[in-house]
Structures are given as structure tokens and as C-alpha cells.
Design an enzyme around this catalytic site. Structure first.
Site, mmCIF file in Angstrom:
data_model
loop_
_atom_site.group_PDB
_atom_site.id
_atom_site.type_symbol
_atom_site.label_atom_id
_atom_site.label_comp_id
_atom_site.label_asym_id
_atom_site.label_seq_id
_atom_site.Cartn_x
_atom_site.Cartn_y
_atom_site.Cartn_z
ATOM 1 N N GLU A 285 0.878 -1.267 -0.097
ATOM 2 C CA GLU A 285 -0.055 0.081 0.115
ATOM 3 C C GLU A 285 0.819 1.520 0.024
ATOM 4 O O GLU A 285 0.608 2.306 -0.793
ATOM 5 C CB GLU A 285 -0.957 0.132 1.315
ATOM 6 C CG GLU A 285 -1.904 1.219 1.419
ATOM 7 C CD GLU A 285 -3.034 1.462 0.093
ATOM 8 O OE1 GLU A 285 -2.801 2.132 -0.817
ATOM 9 O OE2 GLU A 285 -3.759 0.457 0.136
ATOM 10 N N ASP A 289 1.008 4.099 -3.057
ATOM 11 C CA ASP A 289 0.704 5.501 -2.512
ATOM 12 C C ASP A 289 1.794 6.410 -3.289
ATOM 13 O O ASP A 289 1.526 7.497 -3.515
ATOM 14 C CB ASP A 289 0.306 5.605 -1.210
ATOM 15 C CG ASP A 289 -1.191 4.920 -1.012
ATOM 16 O OD1 ASP A 289 -1.567 4.632 -1.915
ATOM 17 O OD2 ASP A 289 -1.465 4.572 0.181
ATOM 18 N N SER A 482 -7.502 1.874 -3.689
ATOM 19 C CA SER A 482 -6.164 2.319 -2.950
ATOM 20 C C SER A 482 -5.396 2.947 -4.339
ATOM 21 O O SER A 482 -4.370 3.707 -4.109
ATOM 22 C CB SER A 482 -5.393 1.205 -2.545
ATOM 23 O OG SER A 482 -5.985 1.022 -1.241
#
Length: 563
Positions: A285, A289, A482
């Protein structure tokens, strides 16, 4: 004898003044039962220390909301004139009467509170369980979360003096049980041998592998913008997700050779957060990002904000990070967060507190983006359900919720894209027409499964499937909202950079602009978000609770913001 009697009477009166009694206490929050998944293990040890927070009623939140819309609505004469930190705090601070009354109550009980928010609307104090039970007419006990074995101390109800009931929003953590961010962990899928993932990937390949070049081609995102370090992006990091500089370097080398491979993100930490740099600690994650902010918003500085596990807010540090950013003199103009919760797990008092904190940042010119979730209408992840489960914070009206799409020619909604209608927050004025139009088109479909008077989400969307990243030195693909959230956040950050270069203010709270300019997005009209043994909501012309108004068209956005 008379002297002795008088001293006894004085002692009784002093005790009565120092300690609230059941006669002047009223229940402030109550749970009817232990939450599902938790079991009680009996009373908490009386000497165990509790760190509690008490939220005070602000003096003028309605005024702050009005000011937020004044500076965020394109038709307003005050559009773009964002508030200063001090102006926001003047709205949020408790009245002197509230602050005095609550502090005197605590002081009379031998307690000293310290402010933990810049405006002084949140106080922190510590006391043993025995005193907390007495002070709040509570019954603190140990509860165990059956799935994880995690133990916590909570109470099913607490009370405050009747005279303070209108001065106190909530005491926390009391009846709010620990919850953790929802959604299944991201999984890295290796890329098949021979697949085309070169930086100049042609659009046809973007149907199966999404790279920065794909997004530039599909959305018209520029490869670079005028150097403008004043435009910044903050990336939230939770749950021991660590972003790796080595993986970012590999990503830039492979997919953004026009950006120096030594380009780095800055780091901020709180609650014992860290960001160790080794492949074994790589977080999918966090890497996603940072790679799709640095790699999309070329030239815009990115800060990774690592929130550690030493938080006491009971919601993975969500309260802590927002207070951390509110306290900054110059917070990033864009905040991207790819985490969230199922709304039913959030007490209304905590949801309101967080939502109002997002309002504070929005009024100061910060665009806040949250992923809508990956469970279709069943919430943050696919699960068994009998009614649709909205996600939080996406239901908060003071932020921008991002759904997901997939494919090209045409782009369609991703089936996992969470969307729906909040059970906690009503329909904000800026989306009333869009929501009513969708509900009219929907008719009786899914009747009784969702709240027709709730805030609809998501607001917008972007690519969320087959997105290529590097993680722990390995190249692969990931999927989820996400992915779409940092992509959309980076697009707005590029617009901010161009606005600042032109001497114009940043966009700030984006939703009034979005709903006033639906034509600047590519409308996604196919697909749905199934869940709860239904087909979910269908995507359709205009706004829908699957992809919002659709995906960004950078050229149209530039024109709409006056560039």
C-alpha cells in the site's frame, strides 16, 4: 462537640463539591450490548491507568461550515479565499464558558487536562480505572476481540454532570470499541513474462497493465508542470506499511525516466511511526501510494506520513493524524488516504469529530481524498450482508471520495468499487440535484437496502485495476480504490501547481467545484458494484454511486479552474 460536628459538616460539603454524585449525572453515551466480535473478561483492574480524551463543544461549527462553502463554491464571491489557521481555530475553539466549566469539573476531581488540538476543543487527561468509574458512573471492563485476541478496556455507558452535558461532545475511548481499517490487504500479482510495460506503453496495452504513461494518455495528464514547491501532497500511512525509496527508484527508472531516479519523498512520523528501508519491510500500500504520487505529480513534493501503533484513539490513529495536520502552519494542499472503515463500526460522535476535522483542513485550502473501498455495496471489502454497508470516511460531506474504474475504450466501473449512501450524514446541498436525479433513475431497485436520504459517494473515480508497481524489488500489479485515490489526488496536485504558478489560489475542498462542473469528467456509464447478494448500484449517465461523475479530463479541468 460543636467544633467536631462543624468540621464533619465541612468535610461532607467538601466531598460533595469534589465528587459528582449519581444525582447530578446523566448518561452521555451508551451501548446496548457488547459489539459483535468482542467478549467481556470482567472488570478492569482498578489501578490500571486510562488515557482519556474529552471533546468540547465548539463555539461556531455552523459558521465554519458556511465559511467552508463560501471559499469552496465557484459561484461565491469568496471562492478561493481560504481561511488561515487562526481563523479556523476561532470557529472551532470552545467558548470560554465551556472551557471553564469542564476544566473546573476536572480540577475539582483532582484532574488536570492538557489540550491535544490546536483550538483547545480536545483535552487529554489520565486517571485510574477506579476513579474513571466514579467520575463517569461507568463500569470499565476488559474486552477481548475474538479474531485477534487483542484486549482493550472499555465501558458500555458513561455519564457526565447534567450541567456539562451541553458542553461535552464525548469522552473517548469509552463506548467506542477499537476498529481497524477495512479492506483486504493488497496483493502483488507478478506480471506475465513478455508483457509490455515500457514507459512508452501504447494505450492498447493499458487494458491489461496500467502505468503512468497510460494515465497520461488516458486522462491527458501532463508529464511535468511548472516547478512549484508550494504545491505539496501528503500521503497517509498506517498499519506498519512502509514506503521504500529503492522501490520508488526502480519505478521511476522503469516508468518515468524523465524524472530523476533519485527523487525522494519526505517523511513525517507520529504515534511512534517509522519507515525502515529494507525489502523485507516493504509495504504494498505504501509503495503504491508514493509511486503514484511522485510518479504522476512530477515535480510536486510528496510527504509520506507514517502513523505508528502507539495511538490511543481506537481508530488506528485517524484522529491523531488529522490533529497533527491541523496543527501545522502549512499543511499539504492535497492529502491522499487509501484506508477506511465500514461505517457501522464508527460511533456517530467519533465520525462527527473526524468529519469536522476534515472541514477544518478544507477551509484552509486542503483537498482531502479517501478511497471509497473495495467491497462494492458490501463495504470496505466483500462480505456477507443483508443491507448495503456504506464506508467511512467516504460518507463525510467535507472530503472527496474516489471510486475505481478499469479498462479502456470504453473505461468501465470496477466491480469492487464501493459506493452508496451514508447512514450517518445527510445529503449535502452541493449534490442534492445529482443524488435525486440518480434515485429517480434507479426507481425501486434495491429498495429498503440503503438510506435514500444519505450523502452519496464516491464523487469521482480513476483507474484501479492492473496498476503496475514495484514492491520489495519485485514488479507486479495491484488493484483497488487504493490505486485510484493517489492517481486522482496527484491530478489535482498538478492543477494546484499550475494555479500557483499563475498566481491563483489552490482548489481546496473540491466537491462544490466537482458537482458544479460535471462536464470536466469522463462519464462512466457501464458496470455496477455488486454485493449483499445483489447486483449493487448500476453506473449510469451522470453521477452514480459506483464511479461518481467519472474520471478526470485534465484539459477540461484546466479550463474550468481558469487556466
Amino acid at each position: 462537640m460543636v467544633t467536631s460536628l462543624l468540621l464533619s459538616l465541612v468535610s461532607v460539603l467538601a466531598l460533595a463539591c469534589a465528587k459528582p454524585t449519581p444525582h447530578n449525572l446523566v448518561v452521555h453515551e451508551r451501548r446496548e450490548a457488547v459489539p459483535e466480535g468482542f467478549v467481556s473478561n470482567g472488570a478492569a483492574p482498578p489501578t490500571t491507568n486510562l488515557d482519556l480524551r474529552i471533546a468540547l463543544v465548539s463555539n461556531n461549527l455552523a459558521g465554519l461550515e458556511a465559511a467552508l462553502y463560501d471559499v469552496s463554491t465557484p459561484s461565491s464571491s469568496l471562492y478561493g479565499q481560504h481561511l488561515s489557521k487562526e481563523e479556523v481555530e476561532a470557529f472551532v475553539a470552545p467558548s470560554s464558558a465551556t472551557a471553564t466549566a469542564v476544566n473546573e469539573w476536572l480540577s475539582s476531581n483532582g484532574l488536570t487536562a492538557s489540550p491535544v488540538s490546536p483550538a483547545g476543543d480536545m483535552l487529554s487527561f489520565s486517571l485510574p480505572v477506579s476513579k474513571a468509574n466514579e467520575l463517569l458512573a461507568a463500569d470499565f471492563a476488559i474486552f477481548t476481540h475474538q479474531a485477534t485476541g487483542e484486549q482493550t478496556i472499555r465501558t458500555l455507558s458513561y455519564s457526565v454532570p447534567a450541567a456539562l452535558a451541553n458542553h461535552i461532545e464525548f469522552v473517548h475511548p469509552t463506548t467506542a470499541f477499537p476498529i481497524h481499517t477495512g479492506g483486504a490487504p493488497l496483493v502483488l500479482t507478478p506480471i506475465p513474462h513478455g508483457a509490455n510495460v515500457s514507459p512508452d506503453a501504447v494505450p492498447a496495452s493499458c487494458a491489461t497493465l496500467v502505468t503512468p504513461a497510460c494515465l497520461e494518455a488516458q486522462y491527458g495528464i501532463p508529464a511535468s508542470v511548472p516547478s512549484q514547491t508550494a504545491s505539496q501532497i501528503g500521503v497517509s500511512g498506517f498499519l506498519n506499511q512502509f514506503a521504500q525509496q529503492a522501490d520508488l527508484t526502480s519505478f521511476l527508472t522503469a516508468f518515468r525516466p524523465d524524472i530523476s531516479p533519485t527523487t525522494a519523498f519526505a517523511l513525517q512520523t507520529l504515534d511512534g511511526g517509522s519507515n525502515p528501508q529494507r525489502a523485507s519491510r516493504a509495504g504494498i500500500e505504501a509503495n503504491l501510494d508514493t509511486q503514484y504520487t511522485v510518479g504522476i505529480a512530477g515535480g510536486v513534493p510528496v510527504t509520506f506520513i507514517s502513523v505508528g501503533s502507539r495511538n490511543t484513539d481506537g481508530i488506528d490513529g485517524f484522529l491523531d493524524i488529522i490533529n497533527f495536520l491541523i496543527s501545522e502552519a502549512s499543511p499539504p494542499q492535497v492529502l491522499s488516504t487509501s484506508y477506511g472503515f465500514n461505517e457501522p463500526g464508527i460511533p456517530l460522535s467519533i465520525a462527527n469529530s473526524l468529519c469536522n476535522a476534515y472541514m477544518q483542513l478544507g477551509a484552509r485550502g486542503v483537498s482531502i481524498f479517501f478511497s471509497s473501498g473495495d467491497g462494492g455495496v458490501s463495504g470496505s471489502q466483500s462480505q456477507t450482508c443483508t443491507t448495503f454497508i456504506p464506508t467511512f470516511p467516504s460518507g463525510c460531506p467535507f472530503l472527496t471520495s474516489v471510486g475505481a474504474t478499469t479498462g479502456i475504450s470504453p473505461e468501465t466501473s470496477a466491480s469492487f468499487s464501493s459506493g452508496g449512501f451514508s447512514n450517518l450524514f445527510g445529503i449535502p446541498a452541493y449534490q442534492s440535484s445529482a443524488v435525486s436525479g440518480y434515485l429517480a433513475t434507479l426507481g425501486n431497485t434495491n429498495a429498503g437496502l440503503f438510506n435514500t436520504s444519505g450523502r452519496g459517494f464516491p464523487d469521482v473515480s480513476a483507474q484501479g485495476e492492473n496498476v503496475v508497481i514495484f514492491d520489495g524489488g519485485q514488479e507486479g500489479t495491484v488493484a483497488g480504490t487504493s490505486c485510484s485515490t493517489p492517481i486522482f489526488a496527484s491530478t489535482v496536485s498538478l492543477l494546484n501547481a499550475e494555479l500557483l504558478a499563475a498566481g491563483k489560489p489552490v482548489l481546496g475542498f473540491l466537491n462544490p467545484f466537482i458537482y458544479a462542473n460535471p462536464g470536466v469528467f469522463t462519464d462512466i456509464t457501464t458496470g455496477s458494484n455488486p454485493g449483499c447478494n445483489t447486483n449493487g448500484f448500476p453506473a449510469t449517465t451522470g453521477w452514480d454511486p459506483v464511479t461518481g461523475f467519472g474520471t478526470p479530463n485534465f484539459a477540461a479541468l484546466k479550463t474550468a479552474v481558469g487556466l
